[in-house]
Design a protein around this motif. Structure first.
Motif, PDB file in Angstrom:
ATOM      1  N   SER A  45       2.275   0.830  15.834  1.00  0.00           N
ATOM      2  CA  SER A  45       2.716   0.728  14.441  1.00  0.00           C
ATOM      3  C   SER A  45       1.546   0.859  13.470  1.00  0.00           C
ATOM      4  O   SER A  45       0.438   0.398  13.728  1.00  0.00           O
ATOM      5  CB  SER A  45       3.399  -0.626  14.217  1.00  0.00           C
ATOM      6  N   TRP A  46       1.853   1.486  12.321  1.00  0.00           N
ATOM      7  CA  TRP A  46       0.904   1.558  11.218  1.00  0.00           C
ATOM      8  C   TRP A  46       1.441   0.727  10.068  1.00  0.00           C
ATOM      9  O   TRP A  46       2.640   0.479   9.963  1.00  0.00           O
ATOM     10  CB  TRP A  46       0.684   3.005  10.784  1.00  0.00           C
ATOM     11  N   SER A  47       0.531   0.288   9.202  1.00  0.00           N
ATOM     12  CA  SER A  47       0.888  -0.617   8.121  1.00  0.00           C
ATOM     13  C   SER A  47       0.174  -0.214   6.846  1.00  0.00           C
ATOM     14  O   SER A  47      -0.921   0.364   6.878  1.00  0.00           O
ATOM     15  CB  SER A  47       0.494  -2.053   8.486  1.00  0.00           C
ATOM     16  N   ASN A  48       0.798  -0.511   5.709  1.00  0.00           N
ATOM     17  CA  ASN A  48       0.120  -0.379   4.426  1.00  0.00           C
ATOM     18  C   ASN A  48      -1.008  -1.417   4.369  1.00  0.00           C
ATOM     19  O   ASN A  48      -0.783  -2.581   4.708  1.00  0.00           O
ATOM     20  CB  ASN A  48       1.128  -0.628   3.305  1.00  0.00           C
ATOM     21  N   PRO A  49      -2.228  -1.047   3.955  1.00  0.00           N
ATOM     22  CA  PRO A  49      -3.326  -2.013   3.993  1.00  0.00           C
ATOM     23  C   PRO A  49      -3.313  -3.048   2.877  1.00  0.00           C
ATOM     24  O   PRO A  49      -3.898  -4.116   3.026  1.00  0.00           O
ATOM     25  CB  PRO A  49      -4.564  -1.124   3.880  1.00  0.00           C
ATOM     26  N   THR A  50      -2.666  -2.744   1.746  1.00  0.00           N
ATOM     27  CA  THR A  50      -2.640  -3.692   0.639  1.00  0.00           C
ATOM     28  C   THR A  50      -1.615  -3.243  -0.387  1.00  0.00           C
ATOM     29  O   THR A  50      -1.005  -2.178  -0.244  1.00  0.00           O
ATOM     30  CB  THR A  50      -4.034  -3.823  -0.029  1.00  0.00           C
ATOM     31  N   LEU A  51      -1.431  -4.051  -1.426  1.00  0.00           N
ATOM     32  CA  LEU A  51      -0.520  -3.720  -2.512  1.00  0.00           C
ATOM     33  C   LEU A  51      -1.307  -3.496  -3.797  1.00  0.00           C
ATOM     34  O   LEU A  51      -2.275  -4.206  -4.066  1.00  0.00           O
ATOM     35  CB  LEU A  51       0.489  -4.852  -2.725  1.00  0.00           C
ATOM     36  N   ILE A 181       5.561   5.125   5.072  1.00  0.00           N
ATOM     37  CA  ILE A 181       4.825   4.075   4.368  1.00  0.00           C
ATOM     38  C   ILE A 181       4.288   4.642   3.060  1.00  0.00           C
ATOM     39  O   ILE A 181       3.574   5.646   3.062  1.00  0.00           O
ATOM     40  CB  ILE A 181       3.656   3.548   5.216  1.00  0.00           C
ATOM     41  N   ALA A 182       4.619   4.006   1.941  1.00  0.00           N
ATOM     42  CA  ALA A 182       4.097   4.405   0.635  1.00  0.00           C
ATOM     43  C   ALA A 182       2.829   3.614   0.366  1.00  0.00           C
ATOM     44  O   ALA A 182       2.874   2.390   0.171  1.00  0.00           O
ATOM     45  CB  ALA A 182       5.122   4.159  -0.455  1.00  0.00           C
ATOM     46  N   LEU A 183       1.689   4.289   0.378  1.00  0.00           N
ATOM     47  CA  LEU A 183       0.406   3.626   0.189  1.00  0.00           C
ATOM     48  C   LEU A 183       0.404   2.815  -1.106  1.00  0.00           C
ATOM     49  O   LEU A 183       0.719   3.322  -2.174  1.00  0.00           O
ATOM     50  CB  LEU A 183      -0.711   4.674   0.160  1.00  0.00           C
ATOM     51  N   GLY A 184       0.075   1.538  -0.986  1.00  0.00           N
ATOM     52  CA  GLY A 184       0.015   0.656  -2.140  1.00  0.00           C
ATOM     53  C   GLY A 184       1.320  -0.019  -2.495  1.00  0.00           C
ATOM     54  O   GLY A 184       1.326  -0.962  -3.284  1.00  0.00           O
ATOM     55  N   SER A 185       2.449   0.463  -1.915  1.00  0.00           N
ATOM     56  CA  SER A 185       3.758  -0.066  -2.319  1.00  0.00           C
ATOM     57  C   SER A 185       4.529  -0.727  -1.186  1.00  0.00           C
ATOM     58  O   SER A 185       5.128  -1.783  -1.374  1.00  0.00           O
ATOM     59  CB  SER A 185       4.615   1.052  -2.918  1.00  0.00           C
ATOM     60  N   THR A 186       4.548  -0.098   0.003  1.00  0.00           N
ATOM     61  CA  THR A 186       5.299  -0.669   1.125  1.00  0.00           C
ATOM     62  C   THR A 186       4.673  -1.993   1.553  1.00  0.00           C
ATOM     63  O   THR A 186       3.446  -2.089   1.674  1.00  0.00           O
ATOM     64  CB  THR A 186       5.308   0.314   2.309  1.00  0.00           C
ATOM     65  N   ALA A 187       5.500  -2.995   1.779  1.00  0.00           N
ATOM     66  CA  ALA A 187       4.986  -4.310   2.178  1.00  0.00           C
ATOM     67  C   ALA A 187       4.216  -4.206   3.482  1.00  0.00           C
ATOM     68  O   ALA A 187       4.728  -3.679   4.466  1.00  0.00           O
ATOM     69  CB  ALA A 187       6.132  -5.302   2.326  1.00  0.00           C
ATOM     70  N   PRO A 188       2.969  -4.697   3.524  1.00  0.00           N
ATOM     71  CA  PRO A 188       2.199  -4.683   4.772  1.00  0.00           C
ATOM     72  C   PRO A 188       2.872  -5.512   5.857  1.00  0.00           C
ATOM     73  O   PRO A 188       3.568  -6.487   5.563  1.00  0.00           O
ATOM     74  CB  PRO A 188       0.848  -5.283   4.372  1.00  0.00           C
ATOM     75  N   LEU A 189       2.661  -5.120   7.111  1.00  0.00           N
ATOM     76  CA  LEU A 189       3.187  -5.895   8.228  1.00  0.00           C
ATOM     77  C   LEU A 189       2.555  -7.279   8.231  1.00  0.00           C
ATOM     78  O   LEU A 189       1.348  -7.429   8.023  1.00  0.00           O
ATOM     79  CB  LEU A 189       2.865  -5.201   9.560  1.00  0.00           C
ATOM     80  N   GLY A 190       3.374  -8.300   8.449  1.00  0.00           N
ATOM     81  CA  GLY A 190       2.856  -9.661   8.589  1.00  0.00           C
ATOM     82  C   GLY A 190       2.169 -10.215   7.371  1.00  0.00           C
ATOM     83  O   GLY A 190       1.330 -11.102   7.472  1.00  0.00           O
ATOM     84  N   SER A 191       2.512  -9.691   6.196  1.00  0.00           N
ATOM     85  CA  SER A 191       1.747 -10.041   4.998  1.00  0.00           C
ATOM     86  C   SER A 191       2.279 -11.302   4.323  1.00  0.00           C
ATOM     87  O   SER A 191       3.061 -11.253   3.402  1.00  0.00           O
ATOM     88  CB  SER A 191       1.785  -8.876   4.008  1.00  0.00           C
ATOM     89  N   THR A 192       1.842 -12.428   4.826  1.00  0.00           N
ATOM     90  CA  THR A 192       2.212 -13.683   4.184  1.00  0.00           C
ATOM     91  C   THR A 192       1.182 -14.043   3.120  1.00  0.00           C
ATOM     92  O   THR A 192       1.512 -14.307   1.983  1.00  0.00           O
ATOM     93  CB  THR A 192       2.301 -14.816   5.217  1.00  0.00           C
ATOM     94  N   GLY A 193      -0.097 -13.997   3.499  1.00  0.00           N
ATOM     95  CA  GLY A 193      -1.153 -14.312   2.539  1.00  0.00           C
ATOM     96  C   GLY A 193      -1.143 -15.783   2.147  1.00  0.00           C
ATOM     97  O   GLY A 193      -0.416 -16.603   2.693  1.00  0.00           O
ATOM     98  N   TYR A 194      -1.975 -16.114   1.183  1.00  0.00           N
ATOM     99  CA  TYR A 194      -2.053 -17.484   0.686  1.00  0.00           C
ATOM    100  C   TYR A 194      -1.219 -17.633  -0.581  1.00  0.00           C
ATOM    101  O   TYR A 194      -1.211 -16.738  -1.423  1.00  0.00           O
ATOM    102  CB  TYR A 194      -3.494 -17.841   0.366  1.00  0.00           C
ATOM    103  N   PRO A 195      -0.552 -18.762  -0.751  1.00  0.00           N
ATOM    104  CA  PRO A 195       0.218 -18.970  -1.981  1.00  0.00           C
ATOM    105  C   PRO A 195      -0.695 -19.319  -3.156  1.00  0.00           C
ATOM    106  O   PRO A 195      -1.774 -19.882  -2.970  1.00  0.00           O
ATOM    107  CB  PRO A 195       1.123 -20.157  -1.630  1.00  0.00           C
ATOM    108  N   GLY A 196      -0.277 -18.972  -4.349  1.00  0.00           N
ATOM    109  CA  GLY A 196      -0.979 -19.408  -5.544  1.00  0.00           C
ATOM    110  C   GLY A 196      -0.442 -20.767  -5.976  1.00  0.00           C
ATOM    111  O   GLY A 196       0.772 -20.953  -6.092  1.00  0.00           O
ATOM    112  N   VAL A 197      -1.325 -21.724  -6.193  1.00  0.00           N
ATOM    113  CA  VAL A 197      -0.913 -23.094  -6.506  1.00  0.00           C
ATOM    114  C   VAL A 197      -1.667 -23.564  -7.751  1.00  0.00           C
ATOM    115  O   VAL A 197      -2.891 -23.414  -7.845  1.00  0.00           O
ATOM    116  CB  VAL A 197      -1.204 -24.057  -5.334  1.00  0.00           C
TER     117      VAL A 197
END
Length: 322
Positions: A45-51, A181-197
């Protein structure tokens, strides 16, 4: 590979949200785009690297030597591996305006270079922080760093390249579009990241923050309420680390707060870990001792989430846990 992001084109997108954009690239293929169709890799599988917003493109008439795409967003935006592989090279300790080369020729600051096998490679430049190490095994969609503006850059963005073979570049936008995959737009695989608090939040995540801040020697009551006292404590921590002291805990502050943990550690960092594990389904004492019970809970969490099951709590396990 010198890079020069157009900061005037940077988006107004904010990272203060946990939910990532829904996939936008499904169904885009070479036929629909009328573009060349590079051979599919056997790496899986390939993934979008970021948004973010696409700015400078691949080998444009005005920049024929620009061998990747620039994706602009706020500093600290998570950057993910485009495919499974191993970390071939990294560069750290760069800064805005740094003119020294990274793993590849050019001035792209803090950077990560991944080997995906079958002669496929990918490259991630201008990172604020690198979160992997040389030789580390990486899964598709795994967090590898945070977007920044190190090196030859005028605004936060990711410089992204795909090679077949190494040092022979492909247009990454075309390459990923041919895989839906749309570069910059498609949600990356496993992209949970850190929440903003920020001030006003309550619950287990502010409680974890309070433990982590207290572990750094800053007095704060651990009550799960992100009020003025917690905001002040976070600002003190941010100031002590040379960060922008706004009291907002986003990806940059999160990665400064966390430290690797393993069996045998103790203290408030471990209490923060135990609090997060319990919020994710464990049932263990929050006693600050990283013993066999906590180690088993970590391994169970790693197994359920497709992570390396080693009982070690590093940046990737922390990012998925939080």
């Amino acid at each position: 590979m010198d890079d020069d992001a157009r900061s005037g084109h940077a988006p107004g997108m904010q990272t203060r949200r946990r939910t990532l954009l829904a996939a936008l690239g499904a169904g885009l293929g070479a036929g629909a785009l009328g573009l060349p169709n590079p051979a599919l890799a056997a790496v899986g599988s390939w993934s979008n690297p970021t948004l973010g917003t696409l700015t400078s493109g691949y080998k444009t008439p005005s920049r024929p030597g620009h061998t990747g795409w620039d994706i602009a967003n706020s500093q600290g935006t998570p950057v993910y591996a485009a495919a499974a592989g191993t970390v071939r090279d990294i560069k750290t300790n760069s800064y805005p305006g740094d003119t020294t080369s990274g793993p590849l020729p050019g001035r792209t600051g803090n950077s990560v270079h991944l080997n995906h096998g079958d002669n496929y490679f990918s490259y991630y430049g201008h990172l604020y922080r690198v979160l992997v190490s040389v030789g580390q095994t990486i899964s598709a969609g795994q967090l590898v760093g945070l977007m920044g503006t190190t090196g030859n850059s005028t605004g936060p963005h990711l410089h992204f390249e795909i090679h077949l073979p190494r040092l022979t570049t492909l247009d990454p936008k075309v390459f990923l579009a041919n895989r839906g995959i749309a570069l910059g737009s498609t949600a990356p695989l496993g992209s949970t990241g850190y929440p903003g608090v920020s001030q006003g939040a309550s619950g287990w995540v502010p409680r974890v923050i309070q433990y982590l801040v207290r572990a750094r020697g800053i007095s704060v009551v651990v009550d799960g309420v992100y009020g003025p006292a917690t905001t002040s404590a976070v600002k003190s921590f941010q100031s002590s680390r040379g960060l922008y002291a706004d009291g907002y805990v986003g990806p940059i502050t999160w990665t400064a707060l966390i430290l690797p943990l393993r069996e045998g550690n103790s203290g408030d960092l471990v209490r923060g870990l135990q609090t997060a594990l319990n919020a994710r389904g464990a049932s263990i004492p929050v006693d600050g001792g990283f013993g066999s019970v906590t180690a088993n809970a970590v391994r169970s969490f790693q197994s359920r989430n497709g992570l390396v099951v080693d009982g070690l709590v590093g940046p990737v396990t922390w990012s998925v846990l939080i």
